[in-house]
Design an enzyme around this catalytic site. Structure first.
Site, PDB file in Angstrom:
ATOM      1  N   TYR A  54     -30.865 -20.295  -1.108  1.00 45.21           N
ATOM      2  CA  TYR A  54     -31.823 -21.194  -0.454  1.00 45.21           C
ATOM      3  C   TYR A  54     -33.269 -20.752  -0.668  1.00 45.21           C
ATOM      4  CZ  TYR A  54     -28.007 -23.900   1.315  1.00 45.21           C
ATOM      5  OH  TYR A  54     -26.910 -24.724   1.371  1.00 45.21           O
ATOM      6  N   HIS A 106     -29.784 -33.518   7.388  1.00 41.18           N
ATOM      7  CA  HIS A 106     -29.155 -32.303   6.846  1.00 41.18           C
ATOM      8  C   HIS A 106     -30.066 -31.078   6.979  1.00 41.18           C
ATOM      9  CE1 HIS A 106     -26.084 -34.666   4.136  1.00 41.18           C
ATOM     10  NE2 HIS A 106     -25.812 -34.727   5.422  1.00 41.18           N
ATOM     11  N   GLU A 202     -27.816 -45.682 -10.911  1.00 38.94           N
ATOM     12  CA  GLU A 202     -26.612 -46.365 -11.400  1.00 38.94           C
ATOM     13  C   GLU A 202     -25.804 -46.820 -10.198  1.00 38.94           C
ATOM     14  OE1 GLU A 202     -25.151 -43.043 -13.563  1.00 38.94           O
ATOM     15  OE2 GLU A 202     -24.642 -41.939 -11.743  1.00 38.94           O
ATOM     16  N   ALA A 218     -35.982 -44.404  -9.215  1.00 37.69           N
ATOM     17  CA  ALA A 218     -36.589 -44.597  -7.891  1.00 37.69           C
ATOM     18  C   ALA A 218     -38.103 -44.788  -8.000  1.00 37.69           C
ATOM     19  CB  ALA A 218     -36.265 -43.398  -6.992  1.00 37.69           C
TER      20      ALA A 218
HETATM   21  P1  OAD Z   1     -25.995 -36.741  -5.190  1.00 38.21           P
HETATM   22  O1  OAD Z   1     -26.340 -35.746  -6.240  1.00 38.21           O
HETATM   23  O2  OAD Z   1     -24.572 -36.823  -4.758  1.00 38.21           O
HETATM   24  O3  OAD Z   1     -26.423 -38.201  -5.679  1.00 38.21           O
HETATM   25  C1  OAD Z   1     -27.689 -38.460  -6.192  1.00 38.21           C
HETATM   26  C2  OAD Z   1     -27.746 -39.925  -6.622  1.00 38.21           C
HETATM   27  O4  OAD Z   1     -29.076 -40.187  -7.089  1.00 38.21           O
HETATM   28  C3  OAD Z   1     -26.796 -40.270  -7.783  1.00 38.21           C
HETATM   29  O5  OAD Z   1     -26.072 -41.464  -7.468  1.00 38.21           O
HETATM   30  C4  OAD Z   1     -27.737 -40.496  -8.979  1.00 38.21           C
HETATM   31  O6  OAD Z   1     -27.275 -41.521  -9.844  1.00 38.21           O
HETATM   32  C5  OAD Z   1     -29.016 -40.932  -8.280  1.00 38.21           C
HETATM   33  N1  OAD Z   1     -30.239 -40.631  -9.052  1.00 38.21           N
HETATM   34  C6  OAD Z   1     -30.483 -39.601  -9.885  1.00 38.21           C
HETATM   35  N2  OAD Z   1     -31.731 -39.673 -10.380  1.00 38.21           N
HETATM   36  C7  OAD Z   1     -32.299 -40.781  -9.842  1.00 38.21           C
HETATM   37  C8  OAD Z   1     -33.575 -41.413  -9.981  1.00 38.21           C
HETATM   38  N3  OAD Z   1     -34.537 -40.921 -10.755  1.00 38.21           N
HETATM   39  N4  OAD Z   1     -33.799 -42.559  -9.285  1.00 38.21           N
HETATM   40  C9  OAD Z   1     -32.829 -43.091  -8.493  1.00 38.21           C
HETATM   41  N5  OAD Z   1     -31.612 -42.550  -8.325  1.00 38.21           N
HETATM   42  C10 OAD Z   1     -31.345 -41.402  -8.987  1.00 38.21           C
HETATM   43  O7  OAD Z   1     -26.976 -36.450  -3.954  1.00 38.21           O
HETATM   44  P2  OAD Z   1     -26.878 -36.981  -2.445  1.00 38.21           P
HETATM   45  O8  OAD Z   1     -26.244 -38.327  -2.391  1.00 38.21           O
HETATM   46  O9  OAD Z   1     -28.211 -36.794  -1.838  1.00 38.21           O
HETATM   47  O10 OAD Z   1     -25.441 -32.129   1.438  1.00 38.21           O
HETATM   48  O11 OAD Z   1     -25.885 -35.916  -1.839  1.00 38.21           O
HETATM   49  C11 OAD Z   1     -25.568 -36.000  -0.464  1.00 38.21           C
HETATM   50  C12 OAD Z   1     -25.354 -34.621   0.103  1.00 38.21           C
HETATM   51  O12 OAD Z   1     -24.419 -33.916  -0.708  1.00 38.21           O
HETATM   52  C13 OAD Z   1     -26.578 -33.716   0.079  1.00 38.21           C
HETATM   53  O13 OAD Z   1     -27.434 -33.927   1.159  1.00 38.21           O
HETATM   54  C14 OAD Z   1     -25.976 -32.350   0.126  1.00 38.21           C
HETATM   55  C15 OAD Z   1     -24.894 -32.557  -0.895  1.00 38.21           C
HETATM   56  O14 OAD Z   1     -23.803 -31.722  -0.827  1.00 38.21           O
HETATM   57  C16 OAD Z   1     -25.288 -30.900   1.921  1.00 38.21           C
HETATM   58  O15 OAD Z   1     -25.593 -29.891   1.274  1.00 38.21           O
HETATM   59  C17 OAD Z   1     -24.718 -30.857   3.293  1.00 38.21           C
END
Ligand code: OAD
Length: 232
Positions: A54, A106, A202, A218
């Site tokens: 971290y 989170h 996506e 985004a």
């Molecule tokens: P993920 O890594 O699971 O998903 C990120 C999403 O962002 C994916 O669907 C990508 O396609 C999309 N993405 C990537 N680049 C992008 C861009 N430039 N513009 C728009 N979209 C884009 O991350 P989270 O959904 O945030 O929790 O993950 C949820 C939780 O899982 C996190 O908070 C963390 C993790 O484990 C904990 O650590 C408790």
């Protein structure tokens, strides 16, 4: 003020600020096992390793700058104070872009939590070690980042549920919909009668639950959508 627009953000909104996502190719969980760094058991086994993980993420987050997507949401919130931003991200890029009404469900890298006594406090140093005593109980061995780990309960779930029940519009930005309870918010908002929109690079596992999905970066989708809402 009761929120009418609820926005859920995930790692994808910070990707163009240079912060890695979790599940994309090259994402955090393709490099480290979450069981080794993001559970209370991992911290009990090897606190120094977890703190170091971290520390590195904190350094990256502090070195990063908000991108046009964070800035557009801050502009929306300023013009529409009935907007609530719920983020799964532990960086402070929404606030650094000027947003004020942000729930960090989170947790945050800029906070510390004492696993021994439960005390929470702001964290400004770059690194965290067990020589950093808790201001609550004076002990050091339980000092950990104030982030929510797997197996722990996210923050402010009651406040979020109330907002989802009352909102007219729910928008998820840059989140894969793989982690609950956040992945369930779209269904909760839809059941309460809100319109639902997904803005993501996506389509995701949960796209079918949204009325509309727009795919793209985004930094482009969010400013365009905010201009639509504000009619400017
Ligand atoms: P993920 O890594 O699971 O998903 C990120 C999403 O962002 C994916 O669907 C990508 O396609 C999309 N993405 C990537 N680049 C992008 C861009 N430039 N513009 C728009 N979209 C884009 O991350 P989270 O959904 O945030 O929790 O993950 C949820 C939780 O899982 C996190 O908070 C963390 C993790 O484990 C904990 O650590 C408790």
């Amino acid at each position: 003020m009761t929120p009418r627009i609820v926005i859920l953000t995930g790692a994808g909104i910070s990707a163009e600020s240079g912060l890695g996502t979790f599940r994309d190719a090259g994402g955090v969980w393709t490099q480290v096992r979450l069981e080794d760094v993001a559970t209370p058991e991992a911290f009990a086994r090897d606190p120094a390793m977890v703190r170091a993980f971290y520390d590195a993420r904190r350094a990256q987050a502090r070195a990063a700058a908000p991108n046009p997507a964070h800035e557009a949401l801050a502009r929306l919130e300023a013009a529409r104070p009935d907007t609530l931003i719920v983020t799964q991200n532990v960086d402070a890029l929404h606030e650094r872009a000027g947003a004020r009404n942000v729930i960090h469900m989170h947790g945050t890298l800029d906070g510390a939590l004492c696993a021994a006594c439960g005390h929470r406090w702001p964290w400004t140093p770059e690194t965290m070690t067990e020589t950093d005593a808790c201001p609550g109980c004076g002990r050091g061995e339980g000092v950990r980042p104030d982030v929510v780990w797997f197996g722990e309960t996210p923050h402010d779930l009651d406040r979020i549920a109330d907002a989802l029940d009352a909102c007219d519009l729910f928008v998820a930005i840059g989140t894969s919909g793989a982690v609950y309870p956040a992945a369930g918010f779209v269904a909760e908002a839809a059941a309460a009668g809100a319109r639902t929109l997904e803005l993501n690079l996506e389509r995701t596992e949960v796209s079918a639950l949204f009325e509309e999905t727009r795919t793209g970066r985004a930094s482009e989708l969010v400013p365009a959508w905010v201009s639509e809402v504000l009619g400017d």
